[in-house]
Design an enzyme around this catalytic site. Structure first.
Site, PDB file in Angstrom:
ATOM      1  N   ASP A   1       0.852  -1.180   0.000  1.00  0.00           N
ATOM      2  CA  ASP A   1       0.000   0.000   0.000  1.00  0.00           C
ATOM      3  C   ASP A   1       0.893   1.236   0.000  1.00  0.00           C
ATOM      4  O   ASP A   1       2.094   1.160   0.254  1.00  0.00           O
ATOM      5  CB  ASP A   1      -0.900  -0.018   1.241  1.00  0.00           C
ATOM      6  CG  ASP A   1      -2.015   1.007   1.168  1.00  0.00           C
ATOM      7  OD1 ASP A   1      -2.225   1.577   0.087  1.00  0.00           O
ATOM      8  OD2 ASP A   1      -2.666   1.243   2.197  1.00  0.00           O
TER       9      ASP A   1
ATOM     10  N   ASN B   1      30.415 -40.720  -3.270  1.00  0.00           N
ATOM     11  CA  ASN B   1      30.780 -41.881  -2.461  1.00  0.00           C
ATOM     12  C   ASN B   1      30.253 -43.180  -3.060  1.00  0.00           C
ATOM     13  O   ASN B   1      30.923 -44.221  -3.026  1.00  0.00           O
ATOM     14  CB  ASN B   1      30.241 -41.718  -1.037  1.00  0.00           C
ATOM     15  CG  ASN B   1      31.026 -40.692  -0.250  1.00  0.00           C
ATOM     16  OD1 ASN B   1      32.127 -40.306  -0.646  1.00  0.00           O
ATOM     17  ND2 ASN B   1      30.465 -40.229   0.857  1.00  0.00           N
TER      18      ASN B   1
ATOM     19  N   ASP C   1      29.030 -35.841  10.366  1.00  0.00           N
ATOM     20  CA  ASP C   1      27.827 -35.197  10.908  1.00  0.00           C
ATOM     21  C   ASP C   1      28.188 -34.143  11.950  1.00  0.00           C
ATOM     22  O   ASP C   1      27.601 -33.058  11.986  1.00  0.00           O
ATOM     23  CB  ASP C   1      26.905 -36.245  11.545  1.00  0.00           C
ATOM     24  CG  ASP C   1      26.135 -37.033  10.497  1.00  0.00           C
ATOM     25  OD1 ASP C   1      26.102 -36.587   9.339  1.00  0.00           O
ATOM     26  OD2 ASP C   1      25.568 -38.084  10.842  1.00  0.00           O
TER      27      ASP C   1
END
Length: 898
Positions: free
Chosen positions: A373, A709, A738
Site C-alpha cells: 500500500d 561416495n 555429521d
C-alpha cells in the site's frame, strides 16, 4: 513395500523439519462435526433473554471486577486453544525423533543388532541420539524464541471491567487470552472475534465466518432474540464465534465461551491431525529428502549385489551395504533446517522483524515482487488536514464542521483521516459542536460503500445525516450540491467543475475525501444504508501525507536486491502517481480498479507483471492481482495493515504486516514489522536469503558427497578382492562428518549470494550432484591406486592398511568439501567460513588423522599409516580442491551459484 513405507514417512517430513506455530488459522475446520451438547448450548445462548444471561454468567452490565475475573478464570481456564498449550518435553522429544531419516537409521540399527554386529548397532544408535538431541535442543530454542516474539505482537480486546473498589468501570485494552466468560467487549471493523460471543448491541455488524463455514460472503449479526430458523448455531444472528472477523459495523457482546470450550476450540481439537497443504518451502524440503532416500534405497541393494557376487561372502556384503545405506542417510537435515531457521528468526527480530512462522523465512528470501500500500509505507503515515473547501475550492468552515461531526461521533474504526480531522479543528469549535449536536445514529464504514455516515440532531425537529468518503462513492448518492451558498442540482456542469477542482488537489499530492449532508425529519428507529441517498455535496477535505525520507533509498536497495515493488492502493491515481514520482518510483501506466473488472485473468496477469501502480482498488482487486502474479511463477510478498489488506495478505506467498495493524491483518501475516518501513523490510529480506543460503549448503554438500561416495564404493566393490572399507569405518566416518556440519547454521554468506532472490531449484540440485559428485570419486580411485601399487596393500592380509588409507582420505576430503562448496569464491583466501565451522572441521580432521595411530586403532580395525603416506595425502587433497575450484568456476559461469 519400501516405497509405500517411505511415502508414508515422507508425508510428515515438512512439518517435522520445521517448527511451525500451531496457530488456529492454519486449521481446516470446514465440515467438521462438533459435539451435539455444544450445539445445544449455543442455541440456548442465542435466544436467552438478556436478564437471564447476566444471572447465568454471574455478571452485570458494569462489567466484572478483578475477583470475579479470577474466579471465572479458575473455573474456565485461559482463553487459549488446546493446540496453543505447550506439550510436555517427552512429546517434543518424540516429535524430534520421528522423522524419516531417524526411523530409517533405527531400522538399520535393529538389523545390525539382530545380526550381532553390536558395535555397528551402537554407532547407529549414537548417530540417532545425536540427531534427535540436537534437533530437540534447537526445537526448544526456536519455540522459546517464537513465544517471545509472538508476545511482542499479541492481539488485544477492548473489555468493560470494574477498575477500582468504588465500583467505577471503564473500557480496558487487554490481551485476548485474559478474557473470561461474562466479560463485555466492544467490536469494530477489523477485529478478530476473540471468543464465542452473544451480541448485546449491534450496528450494521457484518462478520466473515469463512474459517468455520467456508462461506466467503460476510453475514449480518444483530441483537435480536427471535427463535432461530435453523438448528445450526453458526446461522444464529445473535452469536459470533472465535476465529471469525468483523468486516464492518460495531457491537457490544458478552463472552459466553473461551478457549477449548468455544466452537472453534472444539473443532481445533478434532482437526489437529488433519494435514494442511504444504507450502513451497515444505514441498522443496520434501522433494530433496525423497530424492536422497530413493537414491539410498536404489544404491544400497546395488552395492549388496556387486559385493556379494564378486566376494562370495553375502553376509559381509549385506553388512557393508547396510553401512552404505547409513552413510547415505542425511540424518542431520532436520536439525540443520530447524537451527538455521531459528537462528534466522532471532537475527531478524534484532532487525525489528518478527517471524510468526519459521518457514516463512525462506519465502522472505525468495520474494521477487513486493506489493504494498502507499499510505504509511511510502509516506510518513502522519496525515495532516491541509484544506477544507467547498466544491469551488474555497475554504469552508461548514465543510470542516460537518467532517468533524462525522469523525467525532463515529464509533467504528477511526483511521488516520479521522484523527487528522479531529486534530485539525480548533478546540473552541470542537467544544461548540459537541455541545450543540447530539448523536442519534450511525451507518458504519464498509469497503463496498467506501463511506460512512453519522446522524446528529441540533433540535428535536430535524436530524442531519453527515456522510464522508471516497469522492466517487459520495457522488453516487448525491443529487444536489451547495454552490455559493445555494442548493443546486448535480448536473454535468457541476460534475466537470468538481472534477477540475479535485484533480488539481490530487496533482498536488493531496488525498481528497468528499463530505455530504442530508436533512431529515426527526424519527424513531435505526437509520440504514438506504438513507444515504439524495445527499447534498458540501465540499471536500484534503489531506497531505508526505513521503518518508527513507523511502527513496529503500526502493533503490530493494531494486538492487532484485525485488520489484508494485503499489496497490485504494487512493486516487493522481495522488498515488504524485507520491511515486516524489520517491523516484516510475509509475508508468496507471491501472485503476474499474479497469481490472473488465479484464480476464490472463489479461490481468499480463498487465500486472508490467504495471507498477494500481489505484482505486478494492480488497478483492488486491487479492486477485497477488494471486495472478503467483500464478505466473513469482514469489509475491504483500505488505499491508488494514482490513482491506487481509485477503491479499492471505493470498501472498509471504504476508507482511506491522505491529499497529488491525487484528485481522496481523493474524493473516507471516511476518510482523515493528517499524513500518521499507528499509526494515529490505534488511529482513537479506537475512532471509542468508538463512536460505546456509540451509542449501548442507543439502548441496550432502547430495554431491553421497553421489560421489556411491561411485567410489561401486568401483571398489567391482575390482577389489576385499571391502574398500569396513562397515564400521563407514559408520565412524559418517558420524564424524555429521559432527562437522553442526556449525553450518552459523556460517558466513558471501555478498553475491544475497543480492538476488533465492528459491528452491530441484533441477539445479540434480545438476550440481552430477557435476561435483564424481570429483571425489576421481580422487578416491587415485587413492585406491596409491594404496594398491605404491603401498602394496593389495591382498586380504594387507587390507587393513588399504582401508585405513582410504578412511583418512575419505573423511578429510568429505570435510574439506564443506569449505569448497560453501562459496563460489576461492576458499580461505577470498571467502572464509565462520569460526565455529572452522573449528569443527579442524577438530574432525585431526580426529580422523589420529584414529589410526590411537589405542582405539586395533579395536576399530585400523592401522598406523607410514609417514610416506602423508605427502601423498597432501597432494591428493590439494588436487581435489584445485579440480573442485576449476569445476566450480565453470559451473558458476554457466549456471550461476546459489
Amino acid at each position: 513395500m519400501f516405497k509405500e513405507i517411505f511415502t508414508r514417512l515422507i508425508r510428515h517430513l515438512p512439518s517435522r523439519l520445521v517448527h511451525r506455530d500451531p496457530l488456529p488459522g492454519a486449521q481446516q475446520t470446514v465440515n467438521t462435526v462438533v459435539p451435539p451438547s455444544l450445539s445445544a448450548h449455543c442455541l440456548k445462548m442465542a435466544v436467552m433473554p438478556e436478564e437471564e444471561l447476566w444471572k447465568t454468567f454471574d455478571t452485570h452490565p458494569e462489567g466484572l471486577n478483578q475477583a470475579e475475573v479470577e474466579s471465572a478464570r479458575e473455573q474456565h481456564g485461559e482463553n487459549k486453544l488446546p493446540a496453543q498449550q505447550p506439550s510436555p518435553w517427552w512429546v517434543h522429544l518424540w516429535v524430534c525423533y520421528r522423522n524419516p531419516f531417524n526411523i530409517l537409521l533405527t531400522i538399520l540399527g535393529a538389523i545390525s543388532y539382530a545380526t550381532e554386529d553390536l558395535f555397528a548397532a551402537g554407532v547407529i544408535a549414537l548417530m540417532v541420539a545425536i540427531s534427535t538431541l540436537l534437533n530437540f535442543i534447537q526445537e526448544a530454542r526456536s519455540t522459546k524464541a517464537a513465544d517471545a516474539l509472538k508476545a511482542m505482537v499479541s492481539n488485544t480486546a477492548t473489555v468493560l471491567r470494574v477498575i477500582n473498589d468504588k465500583g467505577e468501570n471503564g473500557w480496558l485494552e487487554i490481551p485476548i487470552d485474559q478474557l473470561v466468560p461474562g466479560d463485555i467487549i466492544k467490536l469494530a471493523a477489523g477485529d478478530m472475534i476473540p471468543a464465542d460471543l452473544r451480541i448485546l448491541q449491534a450496528r450494521d455488524l457484518f462478520v466473515a465466518q469463512a474459517s468455520l463455514t467456508g462461506e466467503s460472503l460476510p453475514v449480518e449479526k444483530a441483537a435480536t432474540t427471535r427463535q432461530p430458523e435453523h438448528s445450526n448455531p453458526l446461522e444464529c444472528d445473535t452469536l459470533c464465534f472465535m476465529g471469525t472477523t468483523v468486516v464492518s459495523g460495531t457491537a457490544q457482546a458478552m463472552v459466553i465461551a473461551t478457549g477449548a470450550n468455544t466452537w472453534f476450540g472444539q473443532l481445533a481439537g478434532r482437526v489437529s491431525e488433519q494435514e494442511s497443504e504444504p507450502n513451497a518451502f515444505q514441498q522443496g524440503i520434501s522433494r530433496v529428502s525423497m530424492l536422497l532416500i530413493r537414491f539410498m534405497l536404489v544404491m544400497a541393494p546395488v552395492v549388496l549385489l556387486i559385493n556379494g557376487y564378486t566376494k562370495g561372502d553375502w553376509w559381509e556384503a549385506a553388512l557393508f551395504a547396510l553401512s552404505v545405506a547409513v552413510g547415505l542417510t542425511p540424518e542431520m537435515l532436520p536439525m540443520i533446517v530447524t537451527s538455521t531457521l531459528a537462528r534466522g528468526a532471532v537475527k531478524l527480530s534484532k532487525q525489528k522483524v518478527i517471524v510468526k512462522h519459521l518457514d516463512a523465512i525462506q519465502n522472505f528470501g525468495a520474494m521477487d515482487i513486493l506489493c504494498t500500500d502507499k499510505t504509511g509505507t511510502l509516506t510518513q503515515d502522519k496525515i495532516v488536514l491541509e484544506n477544507h473547501t467547498d466544491i469551488s475550492g474555497k475554504t469552508s468552515e461548514r465543510v470542516l464542521h460537518s467532517a468533524w461531526l462525522n469523525s467525532h461521533y463515529q464509533t467504528g474504526l477511526k483511521n488516520l483521516l479521522d484523527t487528522a480531522v479531529l486534530e485539525g479543528t480548533d478546540e473552541e469549535s470542537a467544544r461548540s459542536l459537541a455541545s450543540r449536536w447530539q448523536k442519534i445514529d450511525e451507518i458504519p464504514f464498509d469497503f463496498e460503500r467506501r463511506r460512512m455516515s453519522v446522524v446528529v440532531a441540533e433540535n428535536t425537529e430535524h436530524h442531519q445525516l453527515v456522510c464522508k468518503g471516497a469522492l466517487q462513492e459520495i457522488l453516487n448518492v448525491c443529487s444536489q450540491v451547495r454552490h455559493n451558498g445555494e442548493i443546486v442540482p448535480l448536473d454535468d456542469i457541476m460534475l466537470r467543475k468538481i472534477k477540475r477542482v479535485t484533480d488539481t488537489l490530487n496533482r498536488q499530492g493531496l488525498r481528497v475525501v468528499a463530505v455530504a449532508t442530508k436533512y431529515l425529519p426527526a424519527r424513531e428507529g435505526d437509520y440504514q444504508r438506504a438513507d444515504e441517498s439524495d445527499l447534498i455535496l458540501e465540499g471536500y477535505i484534503a489531506f497531505l501525507d508526505p513521503p518518508k525520507e527513507t523511502t527513496a533509498p529503500a526502493l533503490k536497495a530493494l531494486k538492487a536486491s532484485g525485488i520489484t515493488v508494485k503499489i496497490l492502493t485504494g487512493d486516487s491515481e493522481l495522488v498515488a502517481a504524485k507520491v511515486c514520482h516524489e520517491v523516484g518510483l516510475d509509475a508508468g501506466e496507471v491501472v485503476i480498479g474499474s479497469d481490472i473488472e473488465t479484464l480476464s485473468d490472463d489479461e490481468l496477469a499480463n498487465l500486472a507483471q508490467r504495471t507498477t501502480l494500481f489505484a482505486r482498488l478494492t480488497p478483492m482487486h488486491k487479492e486477485r492481482i497477488v494471486t495472478l502474479l503467483k500464478r505466473e511463477g513469482h514469489v509475491v510478498g504483500f505488505m499491508g495493515d488494514g482490513i482491506n489488506d487481509a485477503p491479499a495478505l492471505r493470498a501472498a506467498d509471504i504476508g507482511i504486516s506491522v505491529d499497529g495493524a488491525v487484528d485481522i491483518a496481523r493474524e493473516a501475516a507471516d511476518i510482523i514489522l515493528l517499524e513500518k518501513s521499507l528499509m526494515v523490510l529490505e534488511e529482513g529480506v537479506i537475512e532471509g536469503r542468508r538463512t536460505f543460503a546456509n540451509m542449501l549448503k548442507y543439502i548441496k554438500m550432502t547430495a554431491s558427497s553421497n553421489f560421489g561416495n556411491v561411485f567410489s564404493v561401486l568401483v571398489a566393490s567391482a575390482f577389489l578382492p576385499f571391502l574398500p572399507m569396513l562397515p564400521l569405518h563407514l559408520l565412524i566416518q559418517n558420524l564424524l562428518y555429521d559432527v562437522s556440519q553442526v556449525a553450518i547454521p552459523f556460517d558466513n554468506v558471501d555478498d553475491e549470494q544475497i543480492q538476488k532472490p533465492q528459491r528452491w531449484n530441484p533441477a539445479d540440485l540434480g545438476r550440481f550432484m552430477i557435476f561435483f559428485g564424481p570429483i571425489s570419486s576421481i580422487f578416491d580411485i587415485l587413492t585406491f591406486c596409491l594404496m594398491w601399487w605404491v603401498f602394496h596393500a593389495n591382498t586380504p592380509e594387507t587390507q587393513t592398511l588399504f582401508q585405513s588409507g582410504w578412511f583418512v582420505v575419505g573423511l578429510l576430503s568429505q570435510t574439506l568439501i564443506v569449505h569448497m562448496i560453501r562459496t563460489r569464491r576461492v576458499p580461505f583466501i577470498q571467502s572464509c567460513a565462520s569460526w565455529p565451522l572452522m573449528i569443527m572441521t579442524v577438530i574432525v580432521m585431526i580426529v580422523g588423522i589420529a584414529l589410526p595411530f590411537s589405542p582405539l586403532a586395533s579395536y576399530l580395525q585400523l592401522q598406523a599409516l607410514p609417514l610416506s603416506y602423508f605427502p601423498w595425502l597432501v597432494a591428493i587433497l590439494a588436487g581435489y580442491m584445485t579440480l573442485t575450484q576449476l569445476v566450480k568456476g565453470f559451473y558458476s559461469r554457466r549456471y550461476g551459484w546459489q
